[in-house]
Motif scaffolding. Structure first.
Motif, short mmCIF file in Angstrom:
data_model
loop_
_atom_site.label_atom_id
_atom_site.label_comp_id
_atom_site.label_asym_id
_atom_site.label_seq_id
_atom_site.Cartn_x
_atom_site.Cartn_y
_atom_site.Cartn_z
N ALA A 386 -32.82 9.67 11.58
CA ALA A 386 -31.84 10.09 10.58
C ALA A 386 -31.77 11.61 10.55
O ALA A 386 -32.75 12.29 10.86
CB ALA A 386 -32.19 9.55 9.20
N ALA A 387 -30.61 12.13 10.17
CA ALA A 387 -30.42 13.57 10.05
C ALA A 387 -29.40 13.84 8.96
O ALA A 387 -28.49 13.03 8.73
CB ALA A 387 -29.94 14.17 11.38
N PHE A 398 -34.07 16.51 9.85
CA PHE A 398 -34.04 15.19 10.48
C PHE A 398 -35.45 14.65 10.67
O PHE A 398 -36.45 15.38 10.50
CB PHE A 398 -33.26 15.23 11.81
N CYS A 399 -35.52 13.35 11.01
CA CYS A 399 -36.82 12.69 11.13
C CYS A 399 -36.82 11.76 12.34
O CYS A 399 -35.75 11.39 12.85
CB CYS A 399 -37.14 11.91 9.86
N THR A 400 -38.03 11.37 12.78
CA THR A 400 -38.18 10.55 13.98
C THR A 400 -39.19 9.42 13.78
O THR A 400 -39.81 8.97 14.74
CB THR A 400 -38.63 11.41 15.18
N ARG A 424 -44.76 7.84 7.33
CA ARG A 424 -43.88 8.12 8.46
C ARG A 424 -42.43 8.11 7.96
O ARG A 424 -41.99 7.11 7.39
CB ARG A 424 -44.07 7.10 9.57
N VAL A 425 -41.72 9.17 8.18
CA VAL A 425 -40.37 9.33 7.63
C VAL A 425 -39.39 8.55 8.50
O VAL A 425 -39.18 8.87 9.67
CB VAL A 425 -39.97 10.82 7.58
N VAL A 426 -38.80 7.50 7.92
CA VAL A 426 -37.82 6.69 8.64
C VAL A 426 -36.39 6.97 8.18
O VAL A 426 -35.43 6.62 8.87
CB VAL A 426 -38.12 5.18 8.47
N ASP A 427 -36.23 7.60 7.01
CA ASP A 427 -34.89 7.92 6.51
C ASP A 427 -35.01 9.07 5.53
O ASP A 427 -36.08 9.30 4.94
CB ASP A 427 -34.26 6.70 5.84
N LEU A 428 -33.91 9.80 5.35
CA LEU A 428 -33.91 10.92 4.42
C LEU A 428 -32.51 11.14 3.87
O LEU A 428 -31.51 10.80 4.50
CB LEU A 428 -34.45 12.19 5.09
N LYS A 429 -32.46 11.70 2.66
CA LYS A 429 -31.20 12.01 2.00
C LYS A 429 -31.37 13.28 1.18
O LYS A 429 -32.41 13.51 0.57
CB LYS A 429 -30.76 10.87 1.07
N TRP A 430 -30.31 14.10 1.13
CA TRP A 430 -30.28 15.28 0.29
C TRP A 430 -29.76 14.92 -1.09
O TRP A 430 -28.87 14.07 -1.22
CB TRP A 430 -29.37 16.36 0.87
N ASN A 431 -30.30 15.58 -2.11
CA ASN A 431 -29.66 15.53 -3.41
C ASN A 431 -28.35 16.30 -3.34
O ASN A 431 -28.20 17.23 -2.54
CB ASN A 431 -30.59 16.15 -4.47
#
Length: 469
Positions: A386-387, A398-400, A424-431
């Motif tokens: 995700a990015a 982004f993450c892997t 382990r970061v599988v997804d991310l979102k900005w506020n």
């Protein structure tokens, strides 16, 4: 960066549009937390496990999709005793979304039999027969006054324009597609872009009154469009395709003015920066350290694995061209091959956009639309999951699915270790205000904030840089 502790989650998590709250699904419970303190503000219990979450645009209501039932439940943040249940009966519910006024819910039934607009004000409902897709094929104008809904009947695709005030159909026009894949209003609400399925490369630009402004076919006899994205300024339309290229159209003549290819080898001459993720081992002098025999056997038995997970560090090494990027050959005997532009997104200032070519899943490409050239390539050890762009500036995170977070800005890039065990970061979102990041693991989440230097430190740094010059 500063990180919070980890909290449990079993499904979707999302920030409210006003950037004040964070909604988290924990089995059948909806937990609403304050973004700053992460304290629980509200706790709601649904009748089944939550599969989908969606905030109303005014951040007053929250929609929970219980697709196993199938059912939709909505909750009010200011009135905890208020609730709403939507059940389509045998037709089922495949997808649900809010209208721009936050007072209507749009549901699509299974097998795309109908799309229903449910009012929270007077319990009235409006039906649109034969929607083309469940989660796609619906787009609202930026001012929230009109909706474009794709339908199909008699083997022909149509775009229905509805008023979001009365939900009456204002106009219907046929589109020149074989199998319509998506629709999107332009950011200035002056045009509608429609694209065909992957079997045919076709981009169609329509005016709101149904006139075809432009038809674009880049090639024939090959898999076509995979991703489409408007720039936030509305001046550019980026189209990613299965031929591993992105073509950009301008909003004045709708002609292509640039084509960005994703070659497996980057050769000179190039102005792009190439960053490669490499291991950064701890530099410890252990020449005079004596270990007992039992401790040494224990380290050999299980300490190496734990050391790799908990104590590993990575960094970026700047590489010189020419360089060959790792790639994989897609399977020819399976549908939807992992090839072409699977990820494409613009920065908030419309200066950059990033892409991921799915048959090079470990490489992230960043393009400069002002200079019409490749700005940077980041080569990772693992596939990019995700990015997301910072809503306030051209900063990409982004993450892997690793214990690290990766960041790029026009001035450089860096790797950040997440200081949580087995995270382990599988997804991310900005506020929406860019104040913090939501990082998701398989069964937990945390928040991270980028700490800016103090004003005095910024002044000192600027003075030092001026003296150096």
């Amino acid at each position: 960066m500063e990180f919070t502790e980890a909290y449990k989650q079993t499904g979707p998590c999302c920030f409210s549009p006003d950037a004040r709250y964070l909604a988290v699904a924990v089995d059948y419970r909806l937990v609403v937390r304050d973004v700053v303190s992460l304290k629980v503000v509200q706790l709601f219990s649904c009748v089944d496990k939550i599969s989908f979450l969606d905030w109303a645009p005014d951040s007053e209501y929250i929609l929970c999709g219980l697709y196993k039932r199938p059912m939709v439940q909505a909750w009010s943040l200011s009135q905890p005793d208020w609730t709403c249940k939507i059940d389509e009966g045998p037709a089922g519910i495949a997808y649900a979304r809010w209208s721009p006024d936050s007072r209507h819910i749009l549901t699509t039934s299974e097998f795309q039999l109908r799309l229903t607009v449910w009012s929270l004000v007077n319990t009235a409902c409006v039906h649109v027969q034969w929607p083309k897709h469940a989660s796609r094929g619906v787009s609202f104008t930026k001012d929230g006054k009109f909706a474009a809904i794709c339908t199909r009947r008699d083997c022909k695709d149509y775009v229905n324009l509805l008023s979001c005030h009365s939900w009456e159909i204002m106009s219907v026009f046929a589109v020149d597609t074989v199998d319509l894949a998506g629709v999107e209003w332009s950011p200035d609400d002056s045009a509608i872009v429609v694209w065909d399925s992957l079997l045919e490369y076709k981009i169609l630009i329509y005016s709101p009154d149904g006139r075809c402004l432009f038809k674009y076919l880049a090639y024939e006899s090959g898999l076509g469009v995979k991703t489409v994205a408007w720039s936030p300024c509305g001046q550019f339309l980026a189209v990613g395709s299965y031929d591993q290229a992105v073509r950009t159209l301008n909003h004045l003549t709708w002609k292509t003015f640039a084509e960005f290819t994703h070659a497996a080898s980057i050769r000179n001459p190039t102005n792009s920066a190439i960053f490669k993720e490499v291991d950064d081992p701890w530099q410890l002098d252990m020449s005079e350290l004596c270990l007992s025999e039992g401790f040494s056997r224990n380290m050999q038995g299980n300490g190496a694995e734990n050391g790799t997970e908990r104590g590993s560090r990575v960094k970026y090494a700047v590489m010189d061209a020419p360089i060959t990027l790792p790639s994989q050959k897609p399977a020819t005997d399976k549908p939807n091959p992992k090839q072409g532009i699977g990820m494409l997104s613009w920065s908030s200032d419309s200066h950059y956009f990033f892409t991921r070519n799915d048959n090079m899943p470990t490489a992230l490409w960043i393009w400069d639309i002002c200079r019409l050239e490749l700005a940077a390539v980041l080569v990772q050890k693992d596939p990019i999951r995700a990015a997301a762009w910072d809503p306030n500036c051209p900063r990409l995170v982004f993450c892997t699915e690793s214990p690290h977070l990766y960041m790029w800005t026009p001035s450089g890039s860096c790797c950040v270790n997440v200081p949580l065990p087995n995270f382990r970061v599988v997804d991310l979102k900005w506020n929406s205000d860019g104040s913090c990041l939501l990082l998701k693991d398989r069964d937990s989440f945390c928040c991270a904030a980028i700490v800016s230097p103090l004003p005095e430190e910024e002044a000192d740094q600027s003075d030092d840089s001026s003296e150096d010059e």
